[in-house]
Structures are given as structure tokens and as C-alpha cells.
Design an enzyme around this catalytic site. Structure first.
Site, PDB file in Angstrom:
ATOM      1  N   GLU A   1     101.399   2.930 -43.167  1.00 36.39           N
ATOM      2  CA  GLU A   1     101.557   1.706 -42.377  1.00 36.39           C
ATOM      3  C   GLU A   1     102.973   1.143 -42.448  1.00 36.39           C
ATOM      4  O   GLU A   1     103.439   0.474 -41.527  1.00 36.39           O
ATOM      5  CB  GLU A   1     100.554   0.644 -42.826  1.00 36.39           C
ATOM      6  CG  GLU A   1      99.106   0.946 -42.433  1.00 36.39           C
ATOM      7  CD  GLU A   1      98.360   1.764 -43.481  1.00 36.39           C
ATOM      8  OE1 GLU A   1      99.015   2.294 -44.414  1.00 36.39           O
ATOM      9  OE2 GLU A   1      97.124   1.877 -43.379  1.00 36.39           O
TER      10      GLU A   1
ATOM     11  N   PHE B   1      84.892  -5.344 -49.199  1.00 36.41           N
ATOM     12  CA  PHE B   1      85.650  -4.096 -49.202  1.00 36.41           C
ATOM     13  C   PHE B   1      86.854  -4.201 -48.258  1.00 36.41           C
ATOM     14  O   PHE B   1      86.710  -4.599 -47.111  1.00 36.41           O
ATOM     15  CB  PHE B   1      84.751  -2.927 -48.787  1.00 36.41           C
ATOM     16  CG  PHE B   1      85.497  -1.614 -48.723  1.00 36.41           C
ATOM     17  CD1 PHE B   1      86.038  -1.045 -49.877  1.00 36.41           C
ATOM     18  CD2 PHE B   1      85.682  -0.966 -47.516  1.00 36.41           C
ATOM     19  CE1 PHE B   1      86.739   0.142 -49.813  1.00 36.41           C
ATOM     20  CE2 PHE B   1      86.380   0.232 -47.446  1.00 36.41           C
ATOM     21  CZ  PHE B   1      86.912   0.785 -48.600  1.00 36.41           C
ATOM     22  N   GLN B   2      87.999  -3.847 -48.753  1.00 31.42           N
ATOM     23  CA  GLN B   2      89.260  -3.909 -48.010  1.00 31.42           C
ATOM     24  C   GLN B   2      89.565  -5.308 -47.470  1.00 31.42           C
ATOM     25  O   GLN B   2      90.209  -5.462 -46.437  1.00 31.42           O
ATOM     26  CB  GLN B   2      89.301  -2.854 -46.889  1.00 31.42           C
ATOM     27  CG  GLN B   2      89.372  -1.431 -47.452  1.00 31.42           C
ATOM     28  CD  GLN B   2      89.687  -0.373 -46.416  1.00 31.42           C
ATOM     29  OE1 GLN B   2      89.339  -0.507 -45.248  1.00 31.42           O
ATOM     30  NE2 GLN B   2      90.340   0.712 -46.850  1.00 31.42           N
TER      31      GLN B   2
ATOM     32  N   LYS C   1      86.577  -8.390 -37.954  1.00 30.56           N
ATOM     33  CA  LYS C   1      85.857  -7.342 -37.236  1.00 30.56           C
ATOM     34  C   LYS C   1      84.774  -7.897 -36.315  1.00 30.56           C
ATOM     35  O   LYS C   1      84.587  -7.409 -35.197  1.00 30.56           O
ATOM     36  CB  LYS C   1      85.231  -6.376 -38.256  1.00 30.56           C
ATOM     37  CG  LYS C   1      84.691  -5.098 -37.630  1.00 30.56           C
ATOM     38  CD  LYS C   1      84.318  -4.079 -38.696  1.00 30.56           C
ATOM     39  CE  LYS C   1      83.926  -2.758 -38.049  1.00 30.56           C
ATOM     40  NZ  LYS C   1      83.592  -1.735 -39.067  1.00 30.56           N
TER      41      LYS C   1
ATOM     42  N   MET D   1     124.364   3.851 -54.484  1.00 29.58           N
ATOM     43  CA  MET D   1     124.938   2.516 -54.621  1.00 29.58           C
ATOM     44  C   MET D   1     124.713   1.973 -56.033  1.00 29.58           C
ATOM     45  O   MET D   1     125.587   1.329 -56.610  1.00 29.58           O
ATOM     46  CB  MET D   1     124.356   1.571 -53.563  1.00 29.58           C
ATOM     47  CG  MET D   1     125.042   0.215 -53.507  1.00 29.58           C
ATOM     48  SD  MET D   1     126.814   0.343 -53.141  1.00 29.58           S
ATOM     49  CE  MET D   1     126.823   0.130 -51.353  1.00 29.58           C
TER      50      MET D   1
END
Lengths: 571, 181
Positions: free
Chosen positions: A49, A111-112, A161, A475
Site C-alpha cells: 500500500e 478484525f483489521q 463496509k 548520506m
């Protein structure tokens, strides 16, 4: 017309003219992925993602249009937090859609589930948790309005949802009033008094500098800038976020200011008597030690965001405006500084004495990273887009590439997000497929997001990636060498592990390697011939190369360190 | 019980001028207070007190009265950043000398026969009212200036058990004075 919330969401994106969404599905966003099949919107299926977020940023920076990303709840949402933070720092217009667990489950540690609106509160311009399907069109329209007007930025829409699964009567807001944003007023009338005071300062200036920031690109003010600069003959510097806002080839352009800026750009600001800040925010990487920054200069600060005024540096005149409108107003008032001949003589003297330099590459030794960039540039088509990660390679790319137009430099400025390069290059190529897109990357950065080359191959997005492989987190290594007595702590990565050529091939790309000058020229030629699949080139570069000029963190810009080759020359 | 003249007229002499009162009209939406609190926290601005209630327009807007420490950051910065919150509709800045400030104090004090008289004196002097009583305790209320509430709070410190709540202040500009937007 009755639609599901999911259908309404996709239809709303279509209403906004969205042509591409970068994303990855999952449980909570599943309903939205169904109507996507029937939509004209192209979906780019990413492998992580974070890639979706940076691709959307690259798309936005290259096209000037908002980038759109869509992910699921929980870890899908948290994985895109870094790009959101990055876009927030760089004022990049982004609309991020996250799935959320069903409304009834919110707050139950389902969940999630995660509180993504809470997490992103401080790193979005605004965010919404949509409570009903009927509200989806308003949320989408408002999100695009917020993301793209005023000071642009990322906006997140969190959609439970059950909301995408329930039915709504289709509608779409037709006026801004229907967005229901009573507290949002991005259009500020130009303060004529402030303009008059600014013009008076310009008219009195003997050593002015136009300090051009990212806001100049955001307000598409390049043409106005060119006209104003040419009429007034003022020197121009473009910050890391503004590269391309003013042609590098222009004789009035002194280059980039800041920690790794051109000596002349940095020093001209230091000696200026008037600094005209155009959509810049006096970032610490530009100012160095703040009390010592342009200590003798008066400041005209032009910004659309009034919270930038006096945040870091006192503004003698603050002009709340987009850059284009302010420049037109200065022009309308014929603001003209004094005779700048002496100022330009001084500037030309600095330029002559302290140009950008690096040591000659040897025939058989390791490559000079600066030379690799120049070699790619020499064989690149005009208008080539450059994306980069963060670190030495980014600074060299900004220093040695010649940017001539807006939207050709895709980089992570404020946040300094390693791994930005590959996915943002992909996003840029999706937005401007007719352009060649090179990602100038570091080996450390490449390893953070390289998996998106699988996306690029699968989706037919032929970018070119130049890894300046110096086997180090370069760096950090440079700082440890210069400021930690060469005590190198956890910066070695190895040039051979991973094998970048094999890795590229495993991802369906062409993998090439260059270890000396001849190979360097050959592989660039070869890469330029490939236009159907992504190409990755492993350039073996000298790890001892450091970025110069350099102003040490917290030091005064007066104490700029030039390249060792130039030391000993009198300042 | 005789009415005691109000000891303060809205100007809080003990409150340093660095305190500023921001009267902030916000959309009455979930999470707005978190946005304000989060902004203050991440920018390092200090909140001295905070009061929130539905505003004049009914359920659509709320008014948040924030007393800020204008030394933790310049007031211009605080207002500028606050104004960027999309749910913030209007901000007025009332300088302390131009403000009429009030807050509510409620305190339940355990008393016995020995100290009840002195408690009643304190209540009367403060202009407070008794709102609940039982055999062993009284609950008093003062709607007054923050300074008046401070004084009552100090006076009640001598009592053994005191449970005391204050609301934080709300404010309006004095008549003839205006808030700056």
C-alpha cells in the site's frame, strides 16, 4: 437511481474525472472493488500500500492533478500513512480512500480495525469518516475540493463496509455550498495595502533575490514568474520543492539554495537586502541557523497559507495569495528594483569561483555518481521526468540535472521519505506516459520499495531506474565521516547483496550493470532503446563521494563548505 | 445572607496578560475536539482552559472557548494553524483586558457544627450559593469570574474534605470592545 454505496463511490470518482486509482483490495474495501470492474477508471494493483500512496503522489506531481489511492482497513490503511505524511509535508493533492470495518463494529477492536482518521488527523489536510451511503458523493466532492484548492494536501475518506454495501439515492453536489464546508474559505482577496508595501520594498531593493518554493509550482505560476523575473532582472533560486519552476538554463537562475545548494544561490540569499519568498516556507534545510539566515534582508512573504507568515522568519510584508496572483499584482504596479548591475557582477564572480564540481572520473575506477547523472542527462530526451529517493543521490540529481519545466522533478522534500523513488516514478509515468521517466535512486532507497517494479511490469509501465549503488546508506555515511570521526555505524549495505540485476530480472524487468565508464555509456544507450518494460541499472559508484556544497546542520549558511577541490581559493 | 458586591469586573488581575481567550466556532461533528487538542499538542501550544458547548445556531455548531498560553507560541501562529482546521468556522480573539469572563465552580465540602458558620461566611462573601445540603456536607456553586472562583477555591482549602470542579471559562468582549477575527 438507487445505487450501493460502493457504486456511488466509484461513480463519484468518475464525476471527479479520476482516470486512475492506485490501490490494493482487502476485506473492508471489498464491496468497492466490485463496481470498479465496470468502471472506466484504470486501477493499478500495487504490491504494497505504501507503493499506492507514492504512486498517487508521483502522478499528482507530474500532472498537477490529484492522485487517488484506495486501500483496505487496518494494516492496509496504516501502510499508506507514510505517503500521506509525505504528501502533507509537500502539499501534494491526494485523495486516499480507506475501507473501514462495519459501523457497528467500530470501537470493538474488530478484525483489521484501526482508527485511521485518528491516526491521520495530524497529517491530512482533512479527513472524513463517512456515516451513510447517502453522504458518499458529498464526501468525495468535498475531498477533491479540499485536496486541490488553497494550500493543497492529502485528504482521507474512511468508508465503513456497511456503508458501501447499503443503498442510496444517487445524487451529486453541484455547488460548493453543497459540500458543507462552512469553515473552509480558500479564496482570500488580495490585500492591496500589502501589495503596495511589497512594491515599495521591491522598488528600494538593491540586492533582491526571488526565493521560489513549491507553492510556485502548486499555483502554476511559472509563466508569471518568468515574466516577472525577466522584467525586473532579479536573480532566482528554486528550492528542492520548486525545481523546474524556473528554467535551469536561464541566466538569471542561480540554482537551488539550502544545505546542499549552489554556493551562489546560498550566498546571494545571505547577502541580499530583499528576499521575495514565493510559496516557500523557510524550511530549516534552506535557512540553516535561522538568526544568521539572510540577516540583512527584508522579507516579502507570499503564501496562500497565512500560518506560514512569521512561523520561522519575520515577514516585513506578508501577502496572502497564490503566487501567480501576487506576481501579476507586482507587475501591474510595475515594481522594479534599483539598478542591479553591481549585484549581478558580485553574483557572476561567485558563480565563476564556485561552480558545481566533482573529481574527474577515472577510466577503470568506480563511477562518480554525479557523472552518471550527467551521462544519463546527456542522452535523455527533452522533458524527461526525474524521480528520486532521498539521500545523496537525490541531492546530486537536483544539483546536476537541468530542469526546464514544471512537473519534471518528482521528489520527497519535507518528509525525506526513503523509497519514494520507484513508486513515484511509476505514478509519474502513468500520468504522463508520453514522457521518459528516469528514477535516480540509491541502493538503500531501492531496497525499500523495489517490489513495485513487479507492478510496473505487470501494468506495462516502462520506467527506467538508475541505482547509484555505493553500497552504503550514503548520506548517513557522509555525516558519520564528517561529524562522527569516521565512526561508521550501521551504514554498510554491500554492493552485491542483493544482486540488483537478478532481482530486476526476477521482477520481469531488464537488469543491467555498469562498473566502469565504458559500461556506463553502453548501458545508458541500451536502456534508452527499451520502451516496453522497466529497466534497472546497477551503477557501481564510489562510496567516498560526498555531496558538496554543504552547510552543516544548524550552522550558518555563511559557513558553507565548498567541494574540497575548491578549498583554499579565497572567498 | 446579604448580597456581596462582586469583587471583580471581568479583568483578572492575577492572570498574566500572556493568556489569550480564543472563542472558536466549530462544526458540531465527531472528533472536532480531538482535532483541536491534537493540533495544540503537536504544535506545542499550551491550553490553559477549555470549555465546549453547543452554540447559538443549535446543533450544527459548537463554541469552544480556549484560554491559550500565548507565550508557548505567538498568538498569530496559534490562530493561523487553528484556522486551517476545516471544521473551524470562525475564531475571535478576545484580549484579557477586553474580556468578560465567567466560569462555574461546584464544590462539596464536609462540615460539622464547629465550622459550619465560617463556611457560610465564606459562601456569602464569595457570592456563592448553596445548591445541596445534607447532615454532613454542603454543595456550593459559584458562577463568577475566574478570579472569584480562585478566591473561593483558596478559602475552601482550610476545610478537611473538599471535592471541587470548575468548568473552565467562557467569555464575551466587554460592551464597546470587539474581538479580532
Amino acid at each position: 437511481m438507487q445505487l450501493t454505496g460502493a457504486q456511488a463511490l466509484i461513480k463519484s470518482l468518475e464525476q471527479q474525472g479520476v482516470e486512475v486509482v492506485f490501490g490494493l483490495p482487502g476485506g473492508a474495501i471489498l464491496p468497492v472493488y466490485d463496481p470498479l470492474i465496470d468502471s472506466s477508471i484504470r486501477h493499478i494493483l500495487v504490491r504494497h500500500e505504501q507503493g499506492a500512496g507514492h504512486m498517487a503522489e508521483g502522478y499528482a506531481l507530474a500532472t498537477g492533478r490529484p492522485g487517488v489511492a484506495m486501500v483496505t482497513s487496518g494494516p492496509g490503511a496504516t501502510n499508506i500513512v507514510t505517503p500521506i505524511a509525505n504528501a502533507h509535508m509537500d502539499s501534494t493533492p491526494l485523495v486516499v480512500i480507506t475501507g473501514q470495518v462495519a459501523s457497528g463494529s467500530i470501537g470493538t477492536d474488530a478484525f483489521q480495525e484501526c482508527d485511521i482518521t485518528g491516526i491521520t488527523m495530524g497529517i491530512t489536510k482533512h479527513n472524513f469518516l463517512v456515516k451513510s451511503a447517502q453522504e458518499i458523493p458529498r464526501a468525495v466532492a468535498a475531498a477533491f475540493h479540499l485536496a486541490t484548492t488553497g494550500r493543497p494536501g492529502p485528504v482521507l475518506i474512511d468508508v465503513p463496509k456497511d456503508v458501501t454495501q447499503s443503498m442510496m439515492d444517487w445524487w451529486y453536489p453541484s455547488t460548493i455550498e453543497e459540500y458543507d464546508l462552512p469553515g473552509y474559505r480558500p479564496d482570500v482577496p488580495l490585500d492591496e495595502d500589502a501589495i503596495a508595501r511589497a512594491v515599495a520594498l521591491i522598488d528600494a531593493a538593491e540586492r533582491p533575490v526571488l526565493y521560489v518554493g513549491g507553492g510556485t509550482l502548486k499555483s502554476r505560476a511559472s509563466a508569471e514568474l518568468l515574466a516577472f523575473a525577466e522584467r525586473t532582472k532579479m536573480p532566482v533560486v528554486t528550492t528542492l520543492m520548486a525545481r523546474g519552476a524556473f528554467p535551469d538554463s536561464h541566466e538569471q537562475h542561480l540554482g537551488m539554495p539550502g544545505m546542499h545548494g549552489m554556493y551562489t544561490a546560498v550566498t546571494a540569499i545571505q547577502r541580499s537586502d530583499l528576499l521575495i519568498s514565493l510559496g516557500a516556507r523557510f524550511d530549516d534545510r534552506v535557512t540553516g541557523k535561522i538568526p544568521a539566515f539572510a540577516a540583512g534582508a527584508k522579507v516579502i512573504h507570499v503564501d496562500i497559507d497565512k500560518a506560514e507568515f512569521n512561523k520561522v522568519r519575520h515577514a516585513d510584508v506578508a501577502v496572502q495569495s497564490n503566487v501567480a496572483a501576487a506576481l501579476l499584482a507586482f507587475d501591474a504596479a510595475s515594481a522594479t528594483p534599483r539598478n542591479l548591475d553591481a549585484w549581478w557582477r558580485q553574483i557572476r564572480d561567485w558563480q565563476e569561483r564556485y561552480p558545481l564540481v566533482y573529481e574527474e572520473p577515472s577510466i577503470d575506477g568506480l563511477l562518480r555518481p554525479q557523472h552518471v547523472i550527467q551521462a544519463i542527462a546527456a542522452k535523455a530526451e527533452p522533458g524527461t521526468i526525474i524521480a528520486s529517493g532521498v539521500g545523496q543521490h537525490q541531492m546530486w540529481a537536483s544539483q546536476f540535472w537541468k530542469f526546464e519545466e514544471p512537473g519534471t522533478w518528482i521528489n520527497s522534500g519535507g518528509a525525506g521519505t526513503m523509497g519514494f523513488g520507484v513508486p513515484s516514478a511509476i505514478g509519474a509515468k502513468v500520468g504522463r506516459p508520453e514522457r521518459t521517466v528516469w528514477c535516480i535512486d540509491g541502493d538503500g532507497c531501492f531496497q525499500m520499495t523495489a517490489q513495485e517494479l513487479v507492478t510496473a511490469r505487470a501494468e506495462g509501465i516502462p520506467i527506467k531506474v538508475a541505482i547509484l549503488n555505493n553500497a552504503y546508506l550514503g548520506m548517513v555515511r557522509q555525516w558519520q565521516e564528517m561529524f562522527y570521526e569516521e565512526r561508521y555505524s550501521e551504514v554498510y549495505l554491500s554492493a552485491d547483496l542483493p544482486d540488483y540485476v537478478k532481482w530486476a530480472e526476477a521482477m520481469g524487468c531488464v537488469g543491467l550493470r555498469a562498473t566502469n565508464l565504458k559500461e556506463m555509456h553502453d548501458v545508458i544507450e541500451e536502456a534508452n532503446k527499451i520502451n516496453d518494460v522497466p529497466v534497472v541499472i546497477d551503477f557501481r559508484t564510489d562510496s567516498s563521494e560526498k555531496v558538496f556544497p554543504m552547510v552543516a546542520a544548524g550552522a550558518s549558511n555563511d559557513d558553507i563548505m565548498v567541494h574540497p577541490l575548491q578549498r583554499g581559493a579565497s572567498k | 445572607m446579604s448580597a456581596t458586591p462582586e469583587p471583580f469586573l471581568g479583568v483578572i488581575d492575577h492572570t498574566p496578560v500572556r493568556h489569550h481567550i480564543l472563542s472558536v466556532l466549530v462544526e458540531n461533528k465527531a472528533g472536532v475536539l480531538a482535532r483541536i487538542a491534537g493540533l495544540f499538542a503537536r504544535r506545542g501550544f499550551n491550553i490553559y482552559s477549555l470549555a465546549v458547548a453547543p452554540a447559538e445556531s443549535g446543533a450544527r455548531f459548537s463554541r469552544v472557548t480556549i484560554v491559550v498560553d500565548a507565550e508557548s507560541a505567538p498568538l498569530e501562529q496559534i490562530v493561523g494553524q487553528l484556522d486551517k482546521l476545516v471544521n473551524v468556522v470562525a475564531i475571535s480573539d478576545i484580549s484579557p483586558k477586553d474580556a468578560l469572563e465567567r466560569e462555574l465552580l461546584l464544590a462539596t465540602i464536609k462540615t460539622d457544627v464547629d465550622n459550619r458558620t465560617s463556611l457560610l461566611d465564606i459562601i456569602a462573601n464569595a457570592g456563592a450559593a448553596i445548591v445541596d445540603v445534607d447532615a454532613k456536607s454542603v454543595t456550593v456553586m459559584l458562577a463568577g469570574t475566574p478570579g472569584g472562583c480562585d478566591e473561593l477555591e483558596r478559602a475552601l482549602e482550610s476545610f478537611a474534605e473538599v471535592e471541587l470542579h470548575r468548568t473552565g471559562r467562557v467569555a464575551l468582549p466587554r460592551l464597546g470592545k470587539t474581538a479580532s477575527a
